[in-house]
Design a protein around this motif. Sequence first.
Motif, PDB file in Angstrom:
ATOM      1  N   TYR A  81      77.013  38.185  64.630  1.00 55.41           N
ATOM      2  CA  TYR A  81      77.931  37.999  65.761  1.00 55.41           C
ATOM      3  C   TYR A  81      78.926  39.167  65.743  1.00 55.41           C
ATOM      4  CZ  TYR A  81      76.328  33.116  65.173  1.00 55.41           C
ATOM      5  OH  TYR A  81      75.579  31.971  65.028  1.00 55.41           O
ATOM      6  N   PRO A  82      78.764  40.164  66.611  1.00 56.22           N
ATOM      7  CA  PRO A  82      79.615  41.344  66.554  1.00 56.22           C
ATOM      8  C   PRO A  82      80.909  41.197  67.360  1.00 56.22           C
ATOM      9  CG  PRO A  82      77.909  41.679  68.177  1.00 56.22           C
ATOM     10  CD  PRO A  82      77.687  40.298  67.599  1.00 56.22           C
ATOM     11  N   GLY A  83      81.726  42.231  67.304  1.00 55.22           N
ATOM     12  CA  GLY A  83      83.009  42.209  67.995  1.00 55.22           C
ATOM     13  C   GLY A  83      82.941  42.518  69.466  1.00 55.22           C
ATOM     14  N   HIS A  84      81.828  43.027  69.951  1.00 58.48           N
ATOM     15  CA  HIS A  84      81.611  43.295  71.376  1.00 58.48           C
ATOM     16  C   HIS A  84      80.136  43.055  71.677  1.00 58.48           C
ATOM     17  CE1 HIS A  84      85.434  45.671  71.799  1.00 58.48           C
ATOM     18  NE2 HIS A  84      85.155  45.984  70.535  1.00 58.48           N
ATOM     19  N   GLY A  85      79.847  42.542  72.849  1.00 56.33           N
ATOM     20  CA  GLY A  85      78.482  42.529  73.345  1.00 56.33           C
ATOM     21  C   GLY A  85      77.581  41.488  72.718  1.00 56.33           C
ATOM     22  N   ALA A  86      76.282  41.806  72.750  1.00 59.60           N
ATOM     23  CA  ALA A  86      75.241  40.847  72.384  1.00 59.60           C
ATOM     24  C   ALA A  86      75.125  40.666  70.873  1.00 59.60           C
ATOM     25  CB  ALA A  86      73.898  41.306  72.944  1.00 59.60           C
ATOM     26  N   ASP A  87      74.580  39.522  70.478  1.00 52.43           N
ATOM     27  CA  ASP A  87      74.284  39.240  69.082  1.00 52.43           C
ATOM     28  C   ASP A  87      72.981  39.936  68.671  1.00 52.43           C
ATOM     29  OD1 ASP A  87      76.405  37.526  69.515  1.00 52.43           O
ATOM     30  OD2 ASP A  87      75.287  35.691  69.088  1.00 52.43           O
ATOM     31  N   THR A  88      72.711  39.884  67.372  1.00 50.65           N
ATOM     32  CA  THR A  88      71.452  40.409  66.852  1.00 50.65           C
ATOM     33  C   THR A  88      71.135  39.675  65.548  1.00 50.65           C
ATOM     34  OG1 THR A  88      70.215  42.433  66.304  1.00 50.65           O
ATOM     35  CG2 THR A  88      72.515  42.342  65.589  1.00 50.65           C
ATOM     36  N   THR A  89      70.127  40.137  64.827  1.00 51.93           N
ATOM     37  CA  THR A  89      69.828  39.648  63.481  1.00 51.93           C
ATOM     38  C   THR A  89      69.669  40.841  62.558  1.00 51.93           C
ATOM     39  OG1 THR A  89      67.429  39.646  63.773  1.00 51.93           O
ATOM     40  CG2 THR A  89      68.617  37.624  64.395  1.00 51.93           C
ATOM     41  N   LEU A  90      69.810  40.617  61.264  1.00 53.69           N
ATOM     42  CA  LEU A  90      69.575  41.716  60.323  1.00 53.69           C
ATOM     43  C   LEU A  90      68.131  42.181  60.387  1.00 53.69           C
ATOM     44  CD1 LEU A  90      71.612  40.811  57.101  1.00 53.69           C
ATOM     45  CD2 LEU A  90      72.269  42.252  59.043  1.00 53.69           C
ATOM     46  N   GLY A  91      67.197  41.265  60.628  1.00 52.73           N
ATOM     47  CA  GLY A  91      65.798  41.663  60.714  1.00 52.73           C
ATOM     48  C   GLY A  91      65.519  42.581  61.877  1.00 52.73           C
ATOM     49  N   ALA A  92      66.201  42.376  63.002  1.00 53.27           N
ATOM     50  CA  ALA A  92      66.011  43.252  64.162  1.00 53.27           C
ATOM     51  C   ALA A  92      66.550  44.649  63.902  1.00 53.27           C
ATOM     52  CB  ALA A  92      66.692  42.647  65.387  1.00 53.27           C
TER      53      ALA A  92
END
Length: 221
Positions: free
Chosen positions: A197-208
């Motif tokens: 869950y970042p400070g701006h914009g979309a989420d991601t995963t470590l695997g991505a």
Amino acid sequence: MPDYTGDVRPGGPADVRELDALTIRKVSVGDMDNDAYLLTCRATGEQLLVDAADDAPRLLRLVEEGGGGLALVVTTHQHRDHHRALPAVVEATGARTAAGAEDADALPVPVDVRLADGDEVRFGEVVLQVTHLRGHTPGSVALRYDDPAGRPHLFTGDSLFPGGVGNTRGDAAAFTSLLRDVEERLFDVLPDDTWVYPGHGADTTLGAERPHLTEWRERGW
């Protein structure tokens, strides 16, 4: 309730993720599309806010949506766009404050808890692990919730995004420091399904993001 995606927009509704012991509410606030996260302990109702970034009225409504009082505001780093609403939120709620030790004196309110790598942050029955990530700012911190029933959940501020680490403003030493910390303290110890869950914009995963570490190192930003 619809599945959580992490896709939010300024002025829009919160996206809500329900875990067994924790509810996560994500909103976007302000003209820089800052993400703020309200974490609610489902057992006690006690709440923690990650980054009182902007738009205090919206953040106070978010606290109300969570259904409980606000115990603590954690500021992930000292940049102003992540704490513009901090004085108003603290005044309205009486919440305590926490931030990385090296960034604490740059915040517009007194900091009650100065965080270091390996510390724990507790609210209700929820425990968050603190990771110090040096480079975007000297005292940037990430917060990790290890869900007993699922994946880790990682709130990274501006230290890790989809597509790279945070901005180090062309400072090669700061970039090297940040990438090293992100690799050694996040990618080397956490699984690929860790949700970011970042400070701006979309989420991601470590695997991505993991397949791109070499690319980030070679491009230098």
